[in-house]
Enzyme design. Structure first.
Site, PDB file in Angstrom:
ATOM      1  N   PRO A 129      41.068  40.944  34.181  1.00 24.47           N
ATOM      2  CA  PRO A 129      39.961  40.273  33.489  1.00 24.47           C
ATOM      3  C   PRO A 129      40.259  38.793  33.264  1.00 24.47           C
ATOM      4  O   PRO A 129      39.376  37.990  33.068  1.00 24.47           O
ATOM      5  CB  PRO A 129      39.881  41.020  32.142  1.00 24.47           C
ATOM      6  CG  PRO A 129      40.673  42.250  32.298  1.00 24.47           C
ATOM      7  CD  PRO A 129      41.666  42.011  33.376  1.00 24.47           C
ATOM      8  N   GLU A 183      46.196  48.390  29.355  1.00 23.42           N
ATOM      9  CA  GLU A 183      45.910  47.038  28.873  1.00 23.42           C
ATOM     10  C   GLU A 183      46.345  45.978  29.883  1.00 23.42           C
ATOM     11  O   GLU A 183      46.147  44.787  29.661  1.00 23.42           O
ATOM     12  CB  GLU A 183      46.631  46.801  27.538  1.00 23.42           C
ATOM     13  CG  GLU A 183      46.105  47.676  26.407  1.00 23.42           C
ATOM     14  CD  GLU A 183      44.598  47.593  26.298  1.00 23.42           C
ATOM     15  OE1 GLU A 183      43.940  48.635  26.409  1.00 23.42           O
ATOM     16  OE2 GLU A 183      44.077  46.485  26.140  1.00 23.42           O
ATOM     17  N   ARG A 242      32.163  43.967  55.432  1.00 16.35           N
ATOM     18  CA  ARG A 242      30.838  43.708  56.011  1.00 16.35           C
ATOM     19  C   ARG A 242      30.808  42.366  56.738  1.00 16.35           C
ATOM     20  O   ARG A 242      29.917  42.118  57.542  1.00 16.35           O
ATOM     21  CB  ARG A 242      29.754  43.780  54.960  1.00 16.35           C
ATOM     22  CG  ARG A 242      29.839  42.742  53.869  1.00 16.35           C
ATOM     23  CD  ARG A 242      28.841  43.042  52.775  1.00 16.35           C
ATOM     24  NE  ARG A 242      27.471  42.975  53.248  1.00 16.35           N
ATOM     25  CZ  ARG A 242      26.810  41.840  53.486  1.00 16.35           C
ATOM     26  NH1 ARG A 242      27.416  40.683  53.335  1.00 16.35           N
ATOM     27  NH2 ARG A 242      25.561  41.859  53.878  1.00 16.35           N
ATOM     28  N   ASP A 285      22.841  31.942  59.741  1.00 20.57           N
ATOM     29  CA  ASP A 285      22.146  30.680  60.019  1.00 20.57           C
ATOM     30  C   ASP A 285      20.924  30.526  59.134  1.00 20.57           C
ATOM     31  O   ASP A 285      20.261  29.524  59.156  1.00 20.57           O
ATOM     32  CB  ASP A 285      21.747  30.610  61.510  1.00 20.57           C
ATOM     33  CG  ASP A 285      20.865  31.792  61.899  1.00 20.57           C
ATOM     34  OD1 ASP A 285      20.103  32.260  61.023  1.00 20.57           O
ATOM     35  OD2 ASP A 285      20.938  32.232  63.056  1.00 20.57           O
TER      36      ASP A 285
HETATM   37  C1  LIG Z   1      42.188  43.494  25.078  1.00 23.37           C
HETATM   38  C2  LIG Z   1      41.390  42.720  26.056  1.00 23.37           C
HETATM   39  N1  LIG Z   1      41.111  43.409  27.336  1.00 23.37           N
HETATM   40  C3  LIG Z   1      40.920  42.357  28.344  1.00 23.37           C
HETATM   41  C4  LIG Z   1      39.452  42.118  28.457  1.00 23.37           C
HETATM   42  C5  LIG Z   1      42.214  44.317  27.762  1.00 23.37           C
HETATM   43  C6  LIG Z   1      41.873  44.940  29.079  1.00 23.37           C
HETATM   44  C7  LIG Z   1      40.713  45.707  29.238  1.00 23.37           C
HETATM   45  C8  LIG Z   1      40.458  46.331  30.473  1.00 23.37           C
HETATM   46  C9  LIG Z   1      41.358  46.171  31.502  1.00 23.37           C
HETATM   47  C10 LIG Z   1      41.112  46.850  32.810  1.00 23.37           C
HETATM   48  N2  LIG Z   1      40.329  45.936  33.667  1.00 23.37           N
HETATM   49  C11 LIG Z   1      40.850  45.471  34.797  1.00 23.37           C
HETATM   50  O1  LIG Z   1      41.954  45.839  35.195  1.00 23.37           O
HETATM   51  C12 LIG Z   1      40.084  44.506  35.577  1.00 23.37           C
HETATM   52  C13 LIG Z   1      40.601  44.067  36.770  1.00 23.37           C
HETATM   53  S1  LIG Z   1      39.622  42.951  37.529  1.00 23.37           S
HETATM   54  C14 LIG Z   1      38.438  43.006  36.320  1.00 23.37           C
HETATM   55  N3  LIG Z   1      37.291  42.277  36.337  1.00 23.37           N
HETATM   56  C15 LIG Z   1      36.473  42.428  35.308  1.00 23.37           C
HETATM   57  N4  LIG Z   1      36.735  43.240  34.272  1.00 23.37           N
HETATM   58  C16 LIG Z   1      37.889  44.010  34.233  1.00 23.37           C
HETATM   59  O2  LIG Z   1      38.094  44.771  33.255  1.00 23.37           O
HETATM   60  C17 LIG Z   1      38.814  43.894  35.306  1.00 23.37           C
HETATM   61  C18 LIG Z   1      42.505  45.390  31.358  1.00 23.37           C
HETATM   62  C19 LIG Z   1      42.757  44.767  30.123  1.00 23.37           C
END
Ligand SMILES: CCN(CC)Cc1ccc(CNC(=O)c2csc3nc[nH]c(=O)c23)cc1
Length: 245
Positions: free
Chosen positions: A89, A116, A154, A169
């Protein structure tokens, strides 16, 4: 090209590679996908892949060593060094420009976090790119990794057929797509726009462009700005946009 996925849920990946237009890219080996499960490389009796965070706090953290062993297995199998992408994230939001770069590359090792997140020392030691799917919270990195694989597949030659050439194009690249219609012509009072039935290709092309401009101006003015800055808006486009305001 080849993508190696480090994932605790390899069973989530395969089903997505055998459907739709991308089936060909994966079945032909144009895009080779292999999964490596850190749990297979957890050497303690409980095969642990996660543990509680130092410093306390909610949730669990993915342990470095099973990840590193899985990474080394993937790298040995590839035989050559490869970028290591961590889906997080906190990463850079994925864009089509970045997808095009990956589609022209030899692939990468994709690390799918769970819980997490992963121990920072793995990131510091191995990760070359951090990618987010957007500002919303998922349960792991597998769907983002699948999104990248789908978007890259794709774009492979021969996957999209003639639509690809049109898309490449077509001037609509970078703006929102126009509305699409097919049979039946009449659906109660919901008719198909007459211009699309006219057979007048120039009028049809103009109508589609104006619909892209209208929808982009309404929903994504940032795309209009970017197209304008890139010199992709014609005088005719600007005149139409001026009439919208
Ligand atoms: C406590 C704050 N959280 C971060 C927003 C902790 C957290 C939540 C969910 C996750 C799991 N999500 C992913 O691994 C992840 C990997 S890419 C991605 N893109 C958008 N949203 C996402 O949650 C993700 C990792 C950490």
């Amino acid at each position: 090209m080849r993508f190696d996925l480090l994932t605790l849920f390899p069973e989530l990946i395969a089903p997505h590679l055998v459907h739709g237009i991308n089936r060909r890219a994966f079945a032909s080996g144009q895009v080779d996908v292999r999964c490596w499960n850190p749990r297979d490389y957890a050497e303690d009796n409980y095969r642990r892949v996660d543990d509680r965070p130092f410093g306390g706090g909610p949730g669990m953290v993915m342990l470095v060593e099973p990840l590193e062993r899985a990474l080394r297995a993937a790298q040995a199998d590839r035989g050559a060094p490869a970028p290591v992408v961590h889906f997080s994230p906190a990463g850079q939001r994925m864009t089509q420009a970045e997808v095009r770069e990956w589609a022209a590359s030899d692939g990468a090792i994709l690390v799918c976090g769970r819980y997490e997140g992963i121990d920072q020392r793995f990131i510091d030691r191995h990760v070359t790119h951090e990618i987010s799917l957007g500002d919303f919270v998922l349960s792991g990195g597998e769907l983002p990794a699948l999104a990248l694989l789908d978007a890259v597949a794709r774009l492979q030659p021969g996957v999209l057929g003639d639509a690809a050439s049109h898309q490449q194009d077509s001037f609509s690249a970078g703006l929102l797509d126009c509305p699409h219609y097919s049979r039946p012509e009449r659906l109660g009072d919901a008719a198909v726009p007459d211009v699309l039935l006219s057979g007048h290709h120039a009028h049809i092309e103009r109508w589609r462009r104006e619909q892209s401009l209208r929808l982009s101006a309404e929903r994504r003015p940032d795309l209009i700005e970017a197209a304008r800055a890139a010199g992709l808006l014609s005088r005719q486009d600007e005149a139409y946009l001026g009439r919208l305001l």
